[in-house]
Design a protein around this motif. Sequence first.
Motif, short mmCIF file in Angstrom:
data_model
loop_
_atom_site.label_atom_id
_atom_site.label_comp_id
_atom_site.label_asym_id
_atom_site.label_seq_id
_atom_site.Cartn_x
_atom_site.Cartn_y
_atom_site.Cartn_z
N ARG B 218 0.84 -1.20 0.00
CA ARG B 218 0.00 0.00 0.00
C ARG B 218 0.87 1.25 0.00
O ARG B 218 1.94 1.27 0.62
N VAL B 233 -4.37 6.53 2.94
CA VAL B 233 -4.20 5.50 1.89
C VAL B 233 -4.36 6.16 0.51
O VAL B 233 -5.32 6.88 0.26
N GLU B 236 -2.22 1.18 -4.36
CA GLU B 236 -1.31 0.03 -4.34
C GLU B 236 -0.26 0.20 -5.42
O GLU B 236 -0.59 0.66 -6.52
#
Lengths: 182, 289
Positions: B218, B233, B236
């Motif tokens: 991540r 976040v 990926e």
Amino acid sequence: MSRSSSRPNRSLWSQTGPTPRLLFGAFAIAAIGLLGLTPREFFGFSIAWPYAALWGAVGWGRVGLSVRPMILLIIFGLVQDVTFHAPIGCFVILNLLAYGASAAIADMFDVMNEPLIAILSPILLFSGAFLLLWLMASTLEDHAVRVLPLVASLMTTGLVYAVLNKVFDLGRLPGESVGQAS
Amino acid sequence: MARLGRSATKSQKRSPKRLILGVFIFAAAALVLAQSAPQIRSMFNPVRTTVGDQFGGNEGMNVWAWVTGQAKRERRIKELEAEVRNLSRYKAAAISMAERLEAYEEILNLMGEPPARGVTARVTAENDGPFAQTILANAGRAQGVEPGAVALNEGGLVGRVIQLGEYSSRILLITDFNSRVPVMGEVSGVRAILYGGRDGLGSLTDLPERDAFVEGERILTSAEGGAFPRGLVVGEVRKSGDDWRVKFSMAERDGGYVQMIPPPEIVKPMALPVEEVEPAASPTQGARQ
């Protein structure tokens, strides 16, 4: 049998003058343009929304130049500049150039009666407009912007215009009487 | 086919309109060129925010509401709601500070900062045009959104507020080519700068020469530069040829809403008082006196 009864029934649209047609076309552009600002995802698929103002530029230009369509195209261009977060004036140039080019083609060829010209001229005008948009965006953003969304929008703009082109046909110049139309 | 050989009077009649069209196009081109100067470009910001408010902020605007005065009452309610929201933030901050004080007294240890409360707004307009990739959310200054606020959705980081109206905010997406987000790998800890790619994936630049990301790890914000908080976040990371690309997690879970949290506040360090050292008296100083 009277002479009037032998004539085919004329549609309401064919009896409408250029000014109501212009206003109706402007309303259609505004409505479709506003609808395009909303999120447009259906079942995970994003829809490429057409650049509605170009319909007006191409359609209205077919009867020649006039000030009222120019002003409407400037207004639409300014709104597009703000909504697309583009430098003010970009879409104004695009709309006016498409309008001027459409009028120039109509001045040289019979766009109303020649099927080949009637089909080719919008394709040429839309393609030119999107190419110009890509060039302007790439120049002003300092990098080559994505082509695929523009091509998708070009397709939808062209396809919808093929269906709705009557809406943007003024018949004759605004203010011009029936006999004066070329 | 050709419709050449038109009368001279017709072309003479058309020439002023051609001139007008030319003037309009020239004026628009001059306007575009003038905006290469940031000062002139910023002059249009109030217009953009006002239009943004109209498109993104006013949901129930109609003539009837305006005539009956309902619009005015609703505006007042919104103002009061914004004030309550603002006050509730202070209340939350006060409770949190009291708890911290209690903790300090008990264990004499430093507690972490409480998470900042954000404003959740609906995405009212978005475009995939060739210019900056932005979205418009229906919350602005009146709802407590701050300039430079960080926008998140269920998936993760969405972008940053670049234009703030009274009832709307324009958010520059992290997928835009011109956006720059300092990021780091969750496992590897490798730092890089993320920017939007043309194929919908993010590109990474300013990578260290020796270290590398771990495939599939991540990508989080690293908070370098102070524009984004740490640990949000982003997506990926994937290896694509020789390059590392980032699959944005915000695109996977786009529910049409964004939460806008205040940007991290970097407190300016206090300047220490500098003691002025008096110059030593020279041997000739006394002689002169």
